[in-house]
Design an enzyme around this catalytic site. Sequence first.
Site, short mmCIF file in Angstrom:
data_model
loop_
_atom_site.label_atom_id
_atom_site.label_comp_id
_atom_site.label_asym_id
_atom_site.label_seq_id
_atom_site.Cartn_x
_atom_site.Cartn_y
_atom_site.Cartn_z
N GLU A 37 0.83 -1.21 0.00
CA GLU A 37 0.00 0.00 0.00
C GLU A 37 0.86 1.26 0.00
OE1 GLU A 37 -3.01 0.47 -0.64
OE2 GLU A 37 -3.57 -1.63 -0.66
N TYR A 118 -5.79 6.28 5.34
CA TYR A 118 -5.91 5.36 4.21
C TYR A 118 -5.18 4.04 4.49
CZ TYR A 118 -5.28 3.10 -0.21
OH TYR A 118 -5.27 2.15 -1.18
N ASP A 136 -9.19 6.68 -0.80
CA ASP A 136 -8.24 7.54 -1.53
C ASP A 136 -8.98 8.14 -2.73
OD1 ASP A 136 -8.55 5.47 -3.29
OD2 ASP A 136 -6.42 5.04 -3.52
#
Length: 327
Positions: A37, A118, A136
């Site tokens: 991520e 996030y 996002d």
Amino acid sequence: MDLLASAVPPLIAWYEKNKRDLPWRRDRDAYHVWISEIMLQQTRVEAAKGYYLRFLERFPDVFALARADEEEVLKAWEGLGYYSRARNLKKAAERIAAEGAFPQTWEGMRALPGIGDYTAGAVLSIAYDLPYPAVDGNVLRILTRLLADGSNIDDTATRRRFSALLKEVYPVQAGEFTQALMELGALVCIPNGDPLCLACPWQGLCRAKREGRQTEYPVRAEKRARKVVPVDVNVLTAHGKYAIEKRPAKGLLSGLWQFPLGAAPPGGALIETQRARHVFTHVEWEMTGRLVRLEEEIPPYVWVTAEELKEKYALPSAFKPFFGWLK
Ligand code: SF4
């Protein structure tokens, strides 16, 4: 059932059939989810694959990353940019290793360096099936289209509102849902050009599609123009070595190695000049590079061979245009 809640089951069914086989999807290990991520925040999927696999080879688990030397981590991050992320990865790994495992609470995740809403949502939902959304720009795009919502997605309040809306509808397969939202944004409800509505599991539900206004969403604030900054880059060479120095600990590319910037030291012989440009998020460097030969290895620089420079020191990619001078 409200629109968002009724959009969950078809999206998960679509994801099961259409998801891409990506290296970080082979398991749900929190370390794997986290590294991927962070990488994907700045790099496209295709480019991130190689970095991800190499990074894991070098630092196979959070304990290996915690033990590693910071320079080594920065070196492995070279080319991905945004080095503060690599530094934060290392700091967070140290804390996780000290605790013995990843935190499994929102507060615990958010307290780690470099982990914002996030990433916390992504790791908690994908690795542990906890109902925390990862919102996002991609997720905001597909949701504002689904709901034909004209709020400015650059506004933090919009992000918070969508996060709260999603949280209410999170299914027990939280990890699948988080990834399904991301996948729809990547494959179908795409950012540039027309979304591929005929392939979309939401085509019968989507308000923007029904109104034929898909490309009007998301609504964004106007972007400020980037500042263009002239930068003089000196590639100083003496006795087959090159001068490098560390950037200040704060600000753009903080703490990374660079060729000396500014006026060249006096007394050197100018061999060649070259222009190059590098675009960062908020500024653009218009660089004039100078290759300058000196009689001796003057202070305060660190002098290294071309090989050492390429192997050991993580020079930001902004300086790559001048690597052709290194012999
Ligand atoms: S129907 Fe079209 S605009 Fe609506 S969510 Fe699907 S791809 Fe996006």
